[in-house]
Design a protein around this motif. Structure first.
Motif, PDB file in Angstrom:
ATOM      1  N   ILE A  37     -39.189  -5.253 -45.229  1.00 35.00           N
ATOM      2  CA  ILE A  37     -40.563  -5.185 -45.895  1.00 35.00           C
ATOM      3  C   ILE A  37     -40.543  -5.836 -47.116  1.00 35.00           C
ATOM      4  CG2 ILE A  37     -41.635  -3.410 -47.165  1.00 35.00           C
ATOM      5  CD1 ILE A  37     -41.095  -1.402 -45.005  1.00 35.00           C
ATOM      6  N   ALA A  38     -39.386  -6.014 -47.847  1.00 40.40           N
ATOM      7  CA  ALA A  38     -39.424  -6.929 -48.875  1.00 40.40           C
ATOM      8  C   ALA A  38     -39.739  -8.376 -48.633  1.00 40.40           C
ATOM      9  CB  ALA A  38     -38.161  -6.796 -49.864  1.00 40.40           C
ATOM     10  N   GLU A  39     -39.228  -8.935 -47.594  1.00 42.87           N
ATOM     11  CA  GLU A  39     -39.309 -10.319 -46.974  1.00 42.87           C
ATOM     12  C   GLU A  39     -40.938 -10.346 -46.855  1.00 42.87           C
ATOM     13  OE1 GLU A  39     -37.707 -13.053 -43.828  1.00 42.87           O
ATOM     14  OE2 GLU A  39     -36.283 -11.453 -44.538  1.00 42.87           O
ATOM     15  N   ARG A  40     -41.585  -9.450 -46.216  1.00 44.53           N
ATOM     16  CA  ARG A  40     -42.894  -9.475 -45.627  1.00 44.53           C
ATOM     17  C   ARG A  40     -43.718  -9.601 -46.884  1.00 44.53           C
ATOM     18  NH1 ARG A  40     -43.363  -4.161 -42.526  1.00 44.53           N
ATOM     19  NH2 ARG A  40     -41.738  -4.633 -41.303  1.00 44.53           N
ATOM     20  N   HIS A  41     -43.509  -9.017 -48.092  1.00 39.64           N
ATOM     21  CA  HIS A  41     -44.120  -8.998 -49.096  1.00 39.64           C
ATOM     22  C   HIS A  41     -43.847 -10.127 -50.239  1.00 39.64           C
ATOM     23  CE1 HIS A  41     -46.652  -5.312 -48.797  1.00 39.64           C
ATOM     24  NE2 HIS A  41     -45.473  -4.813 -48.084  1.00 39.64           N
ATOM     25  N   GLY A  42     -42.585 -10.649 -50.111  1.00 36.80           N
ATOM     26  CA  GLY A  42     -42.029 -11.725 -50.853  1.00 36.80           C
ATOM     27  C   GLY A  42     -41.634 -11.335 -52.084  1.00 36.80           C
ATOM     28  N   VAL A  43     -41.026 -10.099 -52.126  1.00 35.22           N
ATOM     29  CA  VAL A  43     -40.490  -9.158 -53.444  1.00 35.22           C
ATOM     30  C   VAL A  43     -39.164  -8.648 -52.951  1.00 35.22           C
ATOM     31  CG1 VAL A  43     -42.879  -8.697 -54.021  1.00 35.22           C
ATOM     32  CG2 VAL A  43     -41.436  -6.985 -52.688  1.00 35.22           C
ATOM     33  N   SER A  44     -38.508  -8.091 -53.905  1.00 33.46           N
ATOM     34  CA  SER A  44     -37.041  -7.737 -53.853  1.00 33.46           C
ATOM     35  C   SER A  44     -37.079  -6.137 -52.990  1.00 33.46           C
ATOM     36  CB  SER A  44     -36.360  -7.429 -55.120  1.00 33.46           C
ATOM     37  OG  SER A  44     -37.115  -6.279 -55.955  1.00 33.46           O
ATOM     38  N   PRO A  45     -35.932  -6.087 -52.420  1.00 34.39           N
ATOM     39  CA  PRO A  45     -35.838  -4.591 -51.891  1.00 34.39           C
ATOM     40  C   PRO A  45     -35.857  -3.581 -52.807  1.00 34.39           C
ATOM     41  CG  PRO A  45     -34.172  -6.247 -50.931  1.00 34.39           C
ATOM     42  CD  PRO A  45     -34.848  -6.912 -51.922  1.00 34.39           C
ATOM     43  N   GLN A  46     -35.262  -4.149 -53.939  1.00 28.19           N
ATOM     44  CA  GLN A  46     -35.583  -2.747 -55.212  1.00 28.19           C
ATOM     45  C   GLN A  46     -36.736  -2.607 -55.360  1.00 28.19           C
ATOM     46  OE1 GLN A  46     -33.623  -5.820 -55.130  1.00 28.19           O
ATOM     47  NE2 GLN A  46     -31.638  -4.705 -54.786  1.00 28.19           N
ATOM     48  N   ARG A  47     -37.803  -3.636 -55.530  1.00 28.85           N
ATOM     49  CA  ARG A  47     -39.223  -3.265 -55.907  1.00 28.85           C
ATOM     50  C   ARG A  47     -40.077  -2.356 -54.615  1.00 28.85           C
ATOM     51  NH1 ARG A  47     -43.395  -8.032 -57.485  1.00 28.85           N
ATOM     52  NH2 ARG A  47     -41.585  -8.783 -58.627  1.00 28.85           N
ATOM     53  N   VAL A  48     -39.572  -2.788 -53.465  1.00 28.67           N
ATOM     54  CA  VAL A  48     -40.160  -2.142 -52.543  1.00 28.67           C
ATOM     55  C   VAL A  48     -39.595  -0.494 -52.592  1.00 28.67           C
ATOM     56  CG1 VAL A  48     -39.953  -1.871 -49.943  1.00 28.67           C
ATOM     57  CG2 VAL A  48     -40.128  -3.921 -50.836  1.00 28.67           C
ATOM     58  N   CYS A  49     -38.223  -0.115 -52.940  1.00 23.04           N
ATOM     59  CA  CYS A  49     -37.767   0.859 -53.202  1.00 23.04           C
ATOM     60  C   CYS A  49     -38.600   1.900 -54.273  1.00 23.04           C
ATOM     61  CB  CYS A  49     -36.233   0.916 -53.308  1.00 23.04           C
ATOM     62  SG  CYS A  49     -35.393   2.556 -53.706  1.00 23.04           S
ATOM     63  N   LEU A  50     -39.034   1.096 -55.222  1.00 23.66           N
ATOM     64  CA  LEU A  50     -39.465   1.768 -56.098  1.00 23.66           C
ATOM     65  C   LEU A  50     -41.005   2.042 -55.885  1.00 23.66           C
ATOM     66  CD1 LEU A  50     -37.892   0.154 -59.430  1.00 23.66           C
ATOM     67  CD2 LEU A  50     -37.472   2.419 -58.614  1.00 23.66           C
ATOM     68  N   ALA A  51     -41.481   1.158 -55.018  1.00 21.36           N
ATOM     69  CA  ALA A  51     -42.908   1.413 -54.740  1.00 21.36           C
ATOM     70  C   ALA A  51     -43.127   2.420 -53.477  1.00 21.36           C
ATOM     71  CB  ALA A  51     -43.404   0.054 -54.099  1.00 21.36           C
ATOM     72  N   TRP A  52     -41.999   2.455 -52.835  1.00 21.87           N
ATOM     73  CA  TRP A  52     -41.957   3.702 -51.887  1.00 21.87           C
ATOM     74  C   TRP A  52     -41.984   5.171 -52.512  1.00 21.87           C
ATOM     75  CZ3 TRP A  52     -36.756   6.030 -50.874  1.00 21.87           C
ATOM     76  CH2 TRP A  52     -36.678   6.901 -49.951  1.00 21.87           C
ATOM     77  N   MET A  53     -41.176   5.072 -53.494  1.00 23.04           N
ATOM     78  CA  MET A  53     -41.119   6.385 -54.294  1.00 23.04           C
ATOM     79  C   MET A  53     -42.272   6.811 -55.075  1.00 23.04           C
ATOM     80  SD  MET A  53     -37.282   6.573 -56.044  1.00 23.04           S
ATOM     81  CE  MET A  53     -35.878   6.233 -55.042  1.00 23.04           C
ATOM     82  N   LEU A  54     -42.997   5.911 -55.733  1.00 24.08           N
ATOM     83  CA  LEU A  54     -44.228   6.021 -56.118  1.00 24.08           C
ATOM     84  C   LEU A  54     -45.203   6.561 -55.307  1.00 24.08           C
ATOM     85  CD1 LEU A  54     -44.108   2.955 -58.924  1.00 24.08           C
ATOM     86  CD2 LEU A  54     -44.031   5.330 -59.394  1.00 24.08           C
ATOM     87  N   ALA A  55     -45.336   5.987 -54.164  1.00 21.81           N
ATOM     88  CA  ALA A  55     -46.159   6.331 -53.217  1.00 21.81           C
ATOM     89  C   ALA A  55     -45.865   7.788 -52.534  1.00 21.81           C
ATOM     90  CB  ALA A  55     -45.932   5.374 -51.808  1.00 21.81           C
ATOM     91  N   LYS A  56     -44.808   8.370 -52.839  1.00 19.96           N
ATOM     92  CA  LYS A  56     -44.852   9.726 -52.279  1.00 19.96           C
ATOM     93  C   LYS A  56     -45.404  10.845 -53.035  1.00 19.96           C
ATOM     94  CE  LYS A  56     -40.034   9.328 -50.281  1.00 19.96           C
ATOM     95  NZ  LYS A  56     -40.621  10.119 -49.046  1.00 19.96           N
ATOM     96  N   SER A  57     -45.765  10.635 -54.398  1.00 21.64           N
ATOM     97  CA  SER A  57     -46.490  11.681 -55.146  1.00 21.64           C
ATOM     98  C   SER A  57     -46.805  10.964 -56.504  1.00 21.64           C
ATOM     99  CB  SER A  57     -45.602  12.823 -55.386  1.00 21.64           C
ATOM    100  OG  SER A  57     -46.161  13.582 -56.382  1.00 21.64           O
ATOM    101  N   PRO A  58     -47.724  11.310 -56.960  1.00 15.25           N
ATOM    102  CA  PRO A  58     -48.125  10.845 -58.298  1.00 15.25           C
ATOM    103  C   PRO A  58     -47.490  11.569 -59.663  1.00 15.25           C
ATOM    104  CG  PRO A  58     -49.860  12.165 -57.687  1.00 15.25           C
ATOM    105  CD  PRO A  58     -48.980  11.987 -56.564  1.00 15.25           C
ATOM    106  N   VAL A  59     -46.480  12.447 -59.184  1.00 21.70           N
ATOM    107  CA  VAL A  59     -45.694  13.146 -60.050  1.00 21.70           C
ATOM    108  C   VAL A  59     -44.342  12.492 -60.056  1.00 21.70           C
ATOM    109  CG1 VAL A  59     -46.668  15.481 -60.001  1.00 21.70           C
ATOM    110  CG2 VAL A  59     -44.540  14.602 -58.709  1.00 21.70           C
ATOM    111  N   VAL A  60     -44.135  11.387 -59.242  1.00 20.12           N
ATOM    112  CA  VAL A  60     -42.863  10.778 -59.225  1.00 20.12           C
ATOM    113  C   VAL A  60     -42.901   9.642 -60.410  1.00 20.12           C
ATOM    114  CG1 VAL A  60     -41.105   9.396 -58.096  1.00 20.12           C
ATOM    115  CG2 VAL A  60     -42.240  11.048 -56.844  1.00 20.12           C
ATOM    116  N   VAL A  61     -41.783   9.524 -61.376  1.00 24.56           N
ATOM    117  CA  VAL A  61     -41.378   8.642 -62.365  1.00 24.56           C
ATOM    118  C   VAL A  61     -40.142   8.122 -62.182  1.00 24.56           C
ATOM    119  CG1 VAL A  61     -41.753   8.035 -64.747  1.00 24.56           C
ATOM    120  CG2 VAL A  61     -43.206   9.739 -63.825  1.00 24.56           C
ATOM    121  N   PRO A  62     -39.897   7.162 -61.292  1.00 23.77           N
ATOM    122  CA  PRO A  62     -38.379   6.738 -61.117  1.00 23.77           C
ATOM    123  C   PRO A  62     -37.746   6.187 -62.338  1.00 23.77           C
ATOM    124  CG  PRO A  62     -39.761   5.654 -59.441  1.00 23.77           C
ATOM    125  CD  PRO A  62     -40.527   6.281 -60.551  1.00 23.77           C
TER     126      PRO A  62
END
Length: 190
Positions: free
Chosen positions: A133-158
């Motif tokens: 997914i990171a390759e598709r977006h041209g970003v790092s896997p770490q950025r994808v990971c944090l975006a995935w967590m943030l998408a889970k709920s507005p209460v998530v603050v990694p």
């Protein structure tokens, strides 16, 4: 530690922090490590006293299961503002706590969201869907990971750690990465 000491130690540690910081009150006081020999309610009760005395403005807990989250919130009179638990692609057992925090409107603070300092760089190698997914977006896997967590709920603050400015910027940019429902499902299934 003497089992009767933890509540007193929490108060002493808070007083010491107030002196070192030179402030009247601490914004958020996070109760991290419960002593298994001390009734949990006693320790959280000491945190409540700090809240009631105005020495802390907000209270959080760490390493808590759903029962402890409910108990702490009750003892604190509905004033529990955060739960800090481990959560990452490799450590997902805190999903029930995340869902409960979402339900109660309590901030969920995942610690080691990228797998810890020694594993963060290899996140994409260890978890292939994040790399794809990171390759598709041209970003790092770490950025994808944090975006995935943030998408889970507005209460998530990694709480990602970083030692270089570029990794700090990359982590901050996760708030701008929008993942599709299909991508989120793929990451959830990984």
């Amino acid at each position: 530690m003497d089992p009767r000491r933890q509540p007193r130690h929490l108060k002493e540690a808070c007083e010491a922090s107030l002196r070192r910081l030179g402030v009247e009150a601490i914004g958020l006081y996070q109760f991290h490590r419960p002593d298994p020999r001390v009734p949990y309610a006693d320790s959280v009760g000491a945190v409540r006293e700090l809240l009631d005395e105005g020495k802390i403005l907000a209270a959080g807990i760490s390493n808590a299961d759903p029962d402890r989250i409910r108990l702490a919130n009750d003892i604190l009179g509905g004033r529990l503002v955060s739960v800090q638990n481990q959560f990452s692609p490799a450590f997902r057992s805190s999903e029930p706590e995340l869902r409960l925090c979402d339900e109660l409107g309590i901030a969920f603070l995942p610690w080691s969201p990228l797998g810890g300092i020694s594993r963060a760089g290899g996140l994409g190698s260890a978890h292939a869907p994040f790399a794809r997914i990171a390759e598709r977006h041209g970003v790092s896997p770490q950025r994808v990971c944090l975006a995935w967590m943030l998408a889970k709920s507005p209460v998530v603050v990694p709480i990602p750690g970083a030692s270089r400015p570029e990794t700090i910027r990359d982590s901050a940019a996760a708030t701008e990465l929008v993942l599709t429902a299909e991508e989120l499902a793929e990451l959830d299934a990984a």
